[in-house]
Design an enzyme around this catalytic site. Sequence first.
Site: not given
Length: 406
Positions: A189, A354, A387
């Site tokens: 991320s 995601d 995610h």
Amino acid sequence: MDWQLSDDAQPASRVPASRLIDGGPGAPGDPTPVPVTGAWRPGDDPGDRQFARIGDLDTEAGASIADAVVAYETWGTLNAARDNAVLVLHALTGDSHVRGAAGPGHATAGWWEEVVGPGLAIDIERHFVVAPNMLGGCQGSTGPASLGADGIELGSRFPRVTVRDQVEAQRRLADRLGVARWHAVVGGSMGGMHALEWAVTHPDRVAATALLASNAATSADQIAQNTLQIEAVTSDPGWLGGDFYDLPGHAGPARGLALARRMAMLGYRSQQELNERFQRSWQSSVDPLSGGRFQVESYLDVHGNRFTRRFDAGSYVRLVDAMTTHDVGRGRGGVEAALERITSPTLVVGISSDRLFPVADQQRLAAGIATSVSGGEPIVLESGFGHDAFLIESARVRDLLATLID
């Protein structure tokens, strides 16, 4: 932007009504006052943190951060050749506590203990593992909650920072640790943004790179989500322009920060997971039409409220803004030209469900990185967790990293 703490990076589940009524940290009924900030500050127990002073740091935007500090943790030993160091970079709301128990100085246990440890993909018996808290964060590195030379929190005086500024702080930390070249740089991320910036800015200092659920440049959709979260915080009457720290009886922008967290969670978890686990179930026997609540509402509330007890609103605004301005191609002729600078073998991993950083983001990375270990397409981890699967699907992520890190 993800839940980086071990008790949060779990499949979504129903929150028992007793926690909502009787409290517990972060529950709406919790009698414990909401702190003005959840930041670590001098005088608090350092836990396993170490601190490096990296000098004055000039930012991309033209400001200067005086006498900046980076908090970090390490595991393992740097070998004589100094070629076994692995840099692990956390995401938006994470910190340096990659592994280790909760306790004094650390509100929660390590966030990647099933990936970093003895005999694991990032093996602390063979590697010297370094995990810094990013510049602008709230767990020991210089950020808005840090004290200025006048003994007052920096607050609004802490300037905008970018991913490149944060990587420069990490570069200075590496120099102080005597690490000239990382055996691997790993991030997911926002941490993946840092890892990418390392590989592009300092290709000679990175032997291998892992980019998990990340991107090359923040998209309009991602910017829109970030903008709403920032406004949720700054519209709270307790924000006070970012200078909210030392007012008696004042909880700062806690409501705005909790709301921003609840908004963000919808990007971290998948529609599939939320729909399957919560459906339209009620939190109690009271019909939501008659004043009751849906389980998913309570789930968001508990975690939003808990977040205010471990994070800092000033840091949240600055770090989300850093994600918004992320563009590895800025000033480099565009994204594709920047990606051509990467020389290290690079693992690019996307997650099928995601909705925050969709697989198209990782496809762009893999297509532009000539040294991608999977060729022009990323490795796509099939998961319903969205995610945050890079935190939840530990065994599968461990296996993927093992193919890159020897």
